[in-house]
Write a protein that holds these residues in place. Structure first.
Motif, PDB file in Angstrom:
ATOM      1  N   GLY A  72     -14.884  14.901  42.059  1.00  0.00           N
ATOM      2  CA  GLY A  72     -15.672  15.610  41.053  1.00  0.00           C
ATOM      3  C   GLY A  72     -15.555  17.120  41.171  1.00  0.00           C
ATOM      4  O   GLY A  72     -15.618  17.836  40.168  1.00  0.00           O
ATOM      5  N   LEU A  73     -15.395  17.612  42.394  1.00  0.00           N
ATOM      6  CA  LEU A  73     -15.221  19.052  42.584  1.00  0.00           C
ATOM      7  C   LEU A  73     -13.960  19.536  41.878  1.00  0.00           C
ATOM      8  O   LEU A  73     -13.948  20.603  41.251  1.00  0.00           O
ATOM      9  N   LEU A  74     -12.901  18.736  41.977  1.00  0.00           N
ATOM     10  CA  LEU A  74     -11.645  19.087  41.308  1.00  0.00           C
ATOM     11  C   LEU A  74     -11.776  18.935  39.804  1.00  0.00           C
ATOM     12  O   LEU A  74     -11.303  19.789  39.044  1.00  0.00           O
ATOM     13  N   LEU A  75     -12.437  17.863  39.360  1.00  0.00           N
ATOM     14  CA  LEU A  75     -12.601  17.626  37.922  1.00  0.00           C
ATOM     15  C   LEU A  75     -13.377  18.762  37.264  1.00  0.00           C
ATOM     16  O   LEU A  75     -12.998  19.251  36.193  1.00  0.00           O
ATOM     17  N   GLY A  76     -14.468  19.192  37.895  1.00  0.00           N
ATOM     18  CA  GLY A  76     -15.265  20.287  37.337  1.00  0.00           C
ATOM     19  C   GLY A  76     -14.476  21.573  37.253  1.00  0.00           C
ATOM     20  O   GLY A  76     -14.587  22.324  36.277  1.00  0.00           O
ATOM     21  N   THR A  77     -13.636  21.833  38.260  1.00  0.00           N
ATOM     22  CA  THR A  77     -12.808  23.042  38.260  1.00  0.00           C
ATOM     23  C   THR A  77     -11.768  22.999  37.144  1.00  0.00           C
ATOM     24  O   THR A  77     -11.569  23.980  36.423  1.00  0.00           O
TER      25      THR A  77
END
Length: 282
Positions: free
Chosen positions: A209-214
């Motif tokens: 999710g951290l990558l998706l949000g970025t």
């Protein structure tokens, strides 16, 4: 062109990430909910929304509430569609969603329709039909049989979101604040849903999710900056973004993930590119 390239990369990278997550049986809902705090933080840092304007949102809250529901829902549908039919057709359907706000401008907002508009819309619907085509003799999985439904969900979902953002903008609400509040509300509503359903949390889903949000925020920010930097050439930004995503998604989907496209599907991709070009030139 740097910002435009980044926007295309981030948009396609979202589809790649969702495809990988589905292949690994990771709960995309958890990835999505973990991505919204990151998107909110990046919106705060990059776009600097004016929080003092919260009191002036007024009737826009209804539209923002709809965005809070639609944003995570469309992401979930996007993931399911990529699993069912692949990146290529899914990203093309997402780009063809521009048909919906254009039709709405004629039917709801009284804009005049031209012959070029009609031709572009006709090509768009033909492209969608070609993208969902599957030979009758081919063995199709149970999930793939629902391809038209999933692709329609992506197409309609992104089209409705586009209309909602346009309506908020017409009410005079600042885009950064709208984006910030919508992201926050979307994440909160999805989190409540997951807690109520007592989901079993997955650490790798949260990390993804951290990558998706970025990537999600990177796509939006780079696209906005591309329009600002290339303000004299909006046609290049618009067409480059839409056609670029279709082209790069096709290269990655076919070249890396070995997605199969029949001749009708390829024709659909070409029609989608022609549709995008015509609707902008109109």
């Amino acid at each position: 062109m740097v910002y435009l390239t980044i926007a295309v990369f981030c948009s396609v990278a979202v589809s790649v990430l969702l495809k990988i997550l589905r292949q690994k049986n990771i709960d995309i809902r958890q990835t999505i909910v973990a991505g919204y705090p990151v998107a909110c933080l990046l919106t705060w840092l990059l776009l600097k929304p004016d929080i003092s304007g919260m009191s002036t949102l007024g009737s826009a809250w209804g539209v923002i509430g709809a965005l809070g529901i639609m944003l995570p829902a469309v992401f979930i549908i996007l993931g399911r569609t990529i699993e069912a039919v692949g990146m290529v057709a899914t990203d093309a359907a997402q780009r063809l969603s521009l048909i919906i706000p254009i039709v709405a401008s004629f039917l709801l907002f009284g804009e005049l329709i031209t012959g070029t508009h009609i031709l572009g819309l006709a090509l768009g619907f033909l492209a969608l039909a070609a993208l969902v085509y599957r030979p009758q003799h081919a063995e199709i999985s149970q999930q793939a049989k629902h391809t038209p439904i999933w692709l329609f969900g992506v197409w309609a979902g992104y089209g409705i979101i586009d209309i909602l953002f346009k309506q908020v903008a017409k009410q005079g609400t600042a885009f950064p604040l709208t984006l910030f509040v919508s992201f926050g509300l979307a994440g909160l509503l999805l989190l409540i849903y997951l807690l109520v359903t007592r989901v079993r949390w997955q650490g790798n889903a949260i990390a993804a999710g951290l990558l998706l949000g970025t990537l999600n925020m990177g796509n939006i920010y780079a696209y906005v900056r591309a329009h600002q930097v290339m303000h004299d050439s909006p046609s290049i930004v618009f067409t480059g973004m839409n056609v670029g995503v279709i082209a790069v998604a096709t290269l990655i989907g076919v070249g890396i993930f070995k997605e199969h496209l029949n001749r009708i599907n390829v024709l659909g991709l070409l029609l989608a590119i022609c549709c995008v070009a015509l609707l902008f030139l109109a």
